[in-house]
Design a protein around this motif. Structure first.
Motif, PDB file in Angstrom:
ATOM      1  N   SER A   1      49.737 -17.536 -16.531  1.00  0.00           N
ATOM      2  CA  SER A   1      50.747 -16.851 -15.729  1.00  0.00           C
ATOM      3  C   SER A   1      50.150 -15.731 -14.886  1.00  0.00           C
ATOM      4  CB  SER A   1      51.850 -16.279 -16.630  1.00  0.00           C
ATOM      5  OG  SER A   1      51.318 -15.357 -17.560  1.00  0.00           O
ATOM      6  N   ALA A   2      48.866 -15.428 -15.104  1.00  0.00           N
ATOM      7  CA  ALA A   2      48.167 -14.409 -14.317  1.00  0.00           C
ATOM      8  C   ALA A   2      46.674 -14.557 -14.578  1.00  0.00           C
ATOM      9  CB  ALA A   2      48.646 -13.003 -14.702  1.00  0.00           C
ATOM     10  N   SER A   3      45.874 -13.788 -13.876  1.00  0.00           N
ATOM     11  CA  SER A   3      44.434 -13.811 -14.093  1.00  0.00           C
ATOM     12  C   SER A   3      44.100 -13.228 -15.464  1.00  0.00           C
ATOM     13  CB  SER A   3      43.709 -13.019 -13.002  1.00  0.00           C
ATOM     14  OG  SER A   3      44.149 -11.667 -13.000  1.00  0.00           O
ATOM     15  N   THR A   4      42.924 -13.521 -15.956  1.00  0.00           N
ATOM     16  CA  THR A   4      42.457 -13.015 -17.248  1.00  0.00           C
ATOM     17  C   THR A   4      41.454 -11.890 -17.031  1.00  0.00           C
ATOM     18  OG1 THR A   4      40.855 -14.842 -17.294  1.00  0.00           O
ATOM     19  CG2 THR A   4      42.916 -15.143 -18.526  1.00  0.00           C
ATOM     20  N   ILE A   5      41.204 -11.126 -18.089  1.00  0.00           N
ATOM     21  CA  ILE A   5      40.389  -9.926 -17.966  1.00  0.00           C
ATOM     22  C   ILE A   5      38.956 -10.240 -17.556  1.00  0.00           C
ATOM     23  CG2 ILE A   5      39.907  -9.917 -20.450  1.00  0.00           C
ATOM     24  CD1 ILE A   5      40.119  -6.887 -18.013  1.00  0.00           C
ATOM     25  N   ASP A   6      38.400 -11.367 -18.020  1.00  0.00           N
ATOM     26  CA  ASP A   6      37.026 -11.690 -17.643  1.00  0.00           C
ATOM     27  C   ASP A   6      36.907 -11.904 -16.133  1.00  0.00           C
ATOM     28  OD1 ASP A   6      38.598 -13.948 -18.007  1.00  0.00           O
ATOM     29  OD2 ASP A   6      37.078 -15.098 -19.067  1.00  0.00           O
TER      30      ASP A   6
ATOM     31  N   LEU B   1      41.000 -20.849 -21.522  1.00  0.00           N
ATOM     32  CA  LEU B   1      40.856 -19.425 -21.824  1.00  0.00           C
ATOM     33  C   LEU B   1      40.861 -18.514 -20.601  1.00  0.00           C
ATOM     34  CD1 LEU B   1      38.131 -19.526 -24.638  1.00  0.00           C
ATOM     35  CD2 LEU B   1      40.547 -18.930 -24.901  1.00  0.00           C
ATOM     36  N   SER B   2      40.260 -18.932 -19.502  1.00  0.00           N
ATOM     37  CA  SER B   2      40.063 -18.049 -18.353  1.00  0.00           C
ATOM     38  C   SER B   2      40.844 -18.540 -17.148  1.00  0.00           C
ATOM     39  CB  SER B   2      38.576 -17.955 -17.997  1.00  0.00           C
ATOM     40  OG  SER B   2      37.827 -17.489 -19.106  1.00  0.00           O
ATOM     41  N   ALA B   3      41.265 -17.594 -16.312  1.00  0.00           N
ATOM     42  CA  ALA B   3      42.044 -17.941 -15.124  1.00  0.00           C
ATOM     43  C   ALA B   3      41.815 -16.910 -14.031  1.00  0.00           C
ATOM     44  CB  ALA B   3      43.526 -18.023 -15.454  1.00  0.00           C
ATOM     45  N   SER B   4      41.889 -17.375 -12.786  1.00  0.00           N
ATOM     46  CA  SER B   4      41.728 -16.473 -11.644  1.00  0.00           C
ATOM     47  C   SER B   4      43.071 -16.049 -11.073  1.00  0.00           C
ATOM     48  CB  SER B   4      40.896 -17.148 -10.551  1.00  0.00           C
ATOM     49  OG  SER B   4      41.516 -18.352 -10.114  1.00  0.00           O
TER      50      SER B   4
ATOM     51  N   LYS C   1      28.677  -8.008  -7.025  1.00  0.00           N
ATOM     52  CA  LYS C   1      28.752  -9.418  -6.674  1.00  0.00           C
ATOM     53  C   LYS C   1      27.494 -10.165  -7.126  1.00  0.00           C
ATOM     54  CE  LYS C   1      32.660  -9.089  -4.382  1.00  0.00           C
ATOM     55  NZ  LYS C   1      33.903  -9.748  -4.819  1.00  0.00           N
ATOM     56  N   THR C   2      27.688 -11.394  -7.580  1.00  0.00           N
ATOM     57  CA  THR C   2      26.577 -12.255  -7.975  1.00  0.00           C
ATOM     58  C   THR C   2      26.778 -13.632  -7.357  1.00  0.00           C
ATOM     59  OG1 THR C   2      27.774 -12.747 -10.027  1.00  0.00           O
ATOM     60  CG2 THR C   2      26.038 -11.077 -10.139  1.00  0.00           C
ATOM     61  N   LEU C   3      25.749 -14.467  -7.440  1.00  0.00           N
ATOM     62  CA  LEU C   3      25.840 -15.805  -6.854  1.00  0.00           C
ATOM     63  C   LEU C   3      26.935 -16.624  -7.526  1.00  0.00           C
ATOM     64  CD1 LEU C   3      22.047 -16.686  -6.471  1.00  0.00           C
ATOM     65  CD2 LEU C   3      23.586 -15.680  -4.804  1.00  0.00           C
ATOM     66  N   LEU C   4      27.077 -16.477  -8.823  1.00  0.00           N
ATOM     67  CA  LEU C   4      28.138 -17.136  -9.578  1.00  0.00           C
ATOM     68  C   LEU C   4      28.925 -16.034 -10.271  1.00  0.00           C
ATOM     69  CD1 LEU C   4      29.474 -19.698 -10.747  1.00  0.00           C
ATOM     70  CD2 LEU C   4      27.768 -19.658 -12.575  1.00  0.00           C
ATOM     71  N   PRO C   5      30.066 -15.626  -9.724  1.00  0.00           N
ATOM     72  CA  PRO C   5      30.765 -14.455 -10.257  1.00  0.00           C
ATOM     73  C   PRO C   5      31.111 -14.550 -11.727  1.00  0.00           C
ATOM     74  CG  PRO C   5      31.670 -15.085  -8.129  1.00  0.00           C
ATOM     75  CD  PRO C   5      30.731 -16.173  -8.532  1.00  0.00           C
ATOM     76  N   HIS C   6      31.369 -15.752 -12.241  1.00  0.00           N
ATOM     77  CA  HIS C   6      31.893 -15.867 -13.598  1.00  0.00           C
ATOM     78  C   HIS C   6      31.490 -17.223 -14.153  1.00  0.00           C
ATOM     79  CE1 HIS C   6      35.727 -16.009 -16.348  1.00  0.00           C
ATOM     80  NE2 HIS C   6      34.622 -15.757 -17.018  1.00  0.00           N
TER      81      HIS C   6
ATOM     82  N   THR D   1      29.137 -11.970 -15.617  1.00  0.00           N
ATOM     83  CA  THR D   1      30.308 -12.148 -16.471  1.00  0.00           C
ATOM     84  C   THR D   1      30.220 -13.507 -17.144  1.00  0.00           C
ATOM     85  OG1 THR D   1      31.627 -10.840 -14.918  1.00  0.00           O
ATOM     86  CG2 THR D   1      32.816 -12.083 -16.593  1.00  0.00           C
ATOM     87  N   LEU D   2      30.146 -13.498 -18.468  1.00  0.00           N
ATOM     88  CA  LEU D   2      30.000 -14.731 -19.238  1.00  0.00           C
ATOM     89  C   LEU D   2      31.094 -14.790 -20.291  1.00  0.00           C
ATOM     90  CD1 LEU D   2      28.357 -17.262 -20.182  1.00  0.00           C
ATOM     91  CD2 LEU D   2      27.039 -15.696 -21.641  1.00  0.00           C
ATOM     92  N   THR D   3      31.797 -15.914 -20.350  1.00  0.00           N
ATOM     93  CA  THR D   3      32.801 -16.138 -21.388  1.00  0.00           C
ATOM     94  C   THR D   3      32.366 -17.324 -22.241  1.00  0.00           C
ATOM     95  OG1 THR D   3      34.593 -15.301 -19.986  1.00  0.00           O
ATOM     96  CG2 THR D   3      35.222 -16.656 -21.872  1.00  0.00           C
ATOM     97  N   ILE D   4      32.307 -17.107 -23.550  1.00  0.00           N
ATOM     98  CA  ILE D   4      31.910 -18.145 -24.505  1.00  0.00           C
ATOM     99  C   ILE D   4      33.121 -18.494 -25.355  1.00  0.00           C
ATOM    100  CG2 ILE D   4      30.378 -18.740 -26.418  1.00  0.00           C
ATOM    101  CD1 ILE D   4      28.476 -16.515 -25.332  1.00  0.00           C
ATOM    102  N   GLY D   5      33.492 -19.767 -25.364  1.00  0.00           N
ATOM    103  CA  GLY D   5      34.609 -20.220 -26.182  1.00  0.00           C
ATOM    104  C   GLY D   5      34.117 -21.091 -27.315  1.00  0.00           C
ATOM    105  N   SER D   6      33.971 -20.526 -28.506  1.00  0.00           N
ATOM    106  CA  SER D   6      33.579 -21.311 -29.675  1.00  0.00           C
ATOM    107  C   SER D   6      34.845 -21.955 -30.232  1.00  0.00           C
ATOM    108  CB  SER D   6      32.934 -20.411 -30.729  1.00  0.00           C
ATOM    109  OG  SER D   6      32.536 -21.165 -31.848  1.00  0.00           O
TER     110      SER D   6
END
Length: 439
Positions: A119-124, A158-161, A133-138, A285-290
């Protein structure tokens, strides 16, 4: 140790010849005497819940220092890093209705459920916009059973823009390696990379042309897919411009990629790829979903035959199965810290400017109502967060307050995250960040 500043300044110059300045990591262009500091954040989300008894030292019930405490067996690998650790108990996520999982709501701080779009973007994602800024933001990576990672190599849970805009996580290390390092590879990997690149370029062109003939309403929705191909192809082109730099960081491909004995072989190399993306500067910014935000997951490589939903019905404290899983996670956290600690940055190392957020996508346990949502922080984020302590909160503030704190620490002046006044009156007793964790 690698001299990251010199290598990345060279990389930035190479990128500048091919990209607009908006694509450049701004801190890479700073002078050696600049006071600006790069920051990065890692989210490690374990499914099936995070029981506080598996991380709070025995007998500790009120906020205090960890200096003389002995960490519980499940997280004992973090004992040498207690001065970098902050254990937080007493946040809540009642408004997320986590149950089996809050899915996007875990990082979004809103109601989430299986099959429900964000329903909205996520904190990551929001932090990736604030950080340089990086070549791959997330980058998102997801760990599961071999079967699930093979049949569904990408998944979005888990993640959303933004609202209705999920971010996919990568679970097949062969595909992810090809995406990040295919341009610098040789042999079959290089051939596959070139073949896929040509195919994706053609698909993008065909999709763009086809979309112009659609009705306006359908064209807008169709254009989202076209932009997806544009993003993939654009990333590949940008990575190709810094190929010499990437060779210094690319992990070695071995049989764990192509002939994994257990799913943990893929878990390990996925972590290697995530770490390399951070240390090379590809992303911050790296998100790991175990467990990938769902109710599954498998760890046969640890000698655990049980898998999936059944793991969530087991009590975690003093459970040998969950001790093994949590210890495995802790060793992964150590690997991340050691890798970042080995790379000089500014007057210290990359780890000095990093925070790792370890928690679960469904609070404290399976079938939870979200009344207690334990979190561990590792790293002080360039001195903006307190470490070396345990903080006991009163269950009156939501996980959104933690996310507000992270945004403040990253330099964003906000008082709330994804929580309007009406929702806050019911679920939050204060505004602004958690003063207990800010320096």
């Amino acid at each position: 140790m690698l001299n990251r500043r010199n290598m990345l300044r060279t990389m930035a110059a190479g990128v500048g010849a091919a990209c607009t300045s908006s694509l450049l990591p701004q801190h890479l262009l700073a002078s050696p005497t600049s006071k600006t500091t790069p920051k990065r954040v890692i989210f490690f989300m374990q499914n099936q819940g995070f029981d506080p008894k598996t991380c709070i030292p025995e007998g500790m019930s009120s906020s205090s220092s960890l200096a003389k405490a002995k960490l519980p067996e499940p997280i004992k690998a973090l004992e040498p890093y207690k001065e970098r650790l902050h254990i937080i108990n007493g946040l809540h996520g009642l408004h997320t209705s986590p149950s089996h999982s809050a899915f996007f709501g875990a990082l979004g701080g809103y109601r989430g459920s299986d099959g429900v779009p964000p329903s909205a973007s996520t904190i990551d994602y929001e932090l990736s916009k604030v950080l340089p800024k990086t070549l791959l933001p997330h980058l998102c990576i997801g760990m599961d059973s071999i079967e699930n990672m093979t049949t569904k190599p990408t998944i979005a849970t888990l993640s959303a823009s933004g609202a209705g805009q999920p971010i996919f996580m990568h679970s097949n290390p062969n595909h992810l390696y090809q995406m990040l390092y295919g341009g610098i590879s040789t042999g079959d990997i290089r051939l596959q990379h070139e073949a896929k690149s040509n195919m994706l370029n053609q698909i993008e062109k065909l999709a763009a042309a086809k979309g112009q003939s659609l009705p306006t309403a359908d064209r807008q929705r169709y254009n989202q897919y076209v932009r997806g191909f544009e993003n993939v192809n654009g990333l590949r082109d940008r990575l190709d411009t810094v190929s010499d730099h990437l060779r210094k960081f690319a992990p070695k491909v071995d049989e764990r990629y192509t002939k994994p004995e257990f799913e943990t072989d893929w878990h390990d190399v996925l972590l290697d790829l995530g770490i390399s993306a951070l240390t090379s500067g590809i992303t911050n910014t790296l998100t790991i979903g175990s467990g990938r935000g769902e109710i599954f997951g498998a760890w046969k490589g640890l000698g655990i035959e049980q898998q999936g939903h059944n793991l969530g019905h087991m009590e975690q404290p003093d459970n040998p199965i969950w001790i093994k899983i949590r210890q495995y996670n802790s060793r992964m956290l150590v690997r991340i810290m050691e890798a970042l600690e080995s790379v000089p940055e500014g007057s210290g190392t990359m780890m000095d400017n990093t925070v790792i957020v370890y928690t679960s996508n469904n609070a404290d346990k399976q079938h939870t109502n979200g009344a207690n949502w334990p979190v561990m922080l590792l790293g002080n984020f360039d001195g903006t967060l307190k470490t070396g302590c345990f903080t006991q909160l009163n269950h009156k503030r939501p996980i959104n307050a933690l996310y507000t704190s992270l945004l403040r620490a990253a330099g964003q002046n906000v008082d709330r995250f994804n929580m309007n006044d009406k929702l806050a009156r019911k679920y939050d007793t204060a505004t602004g960040p958690l003063k207990e964790i800010m320096t």
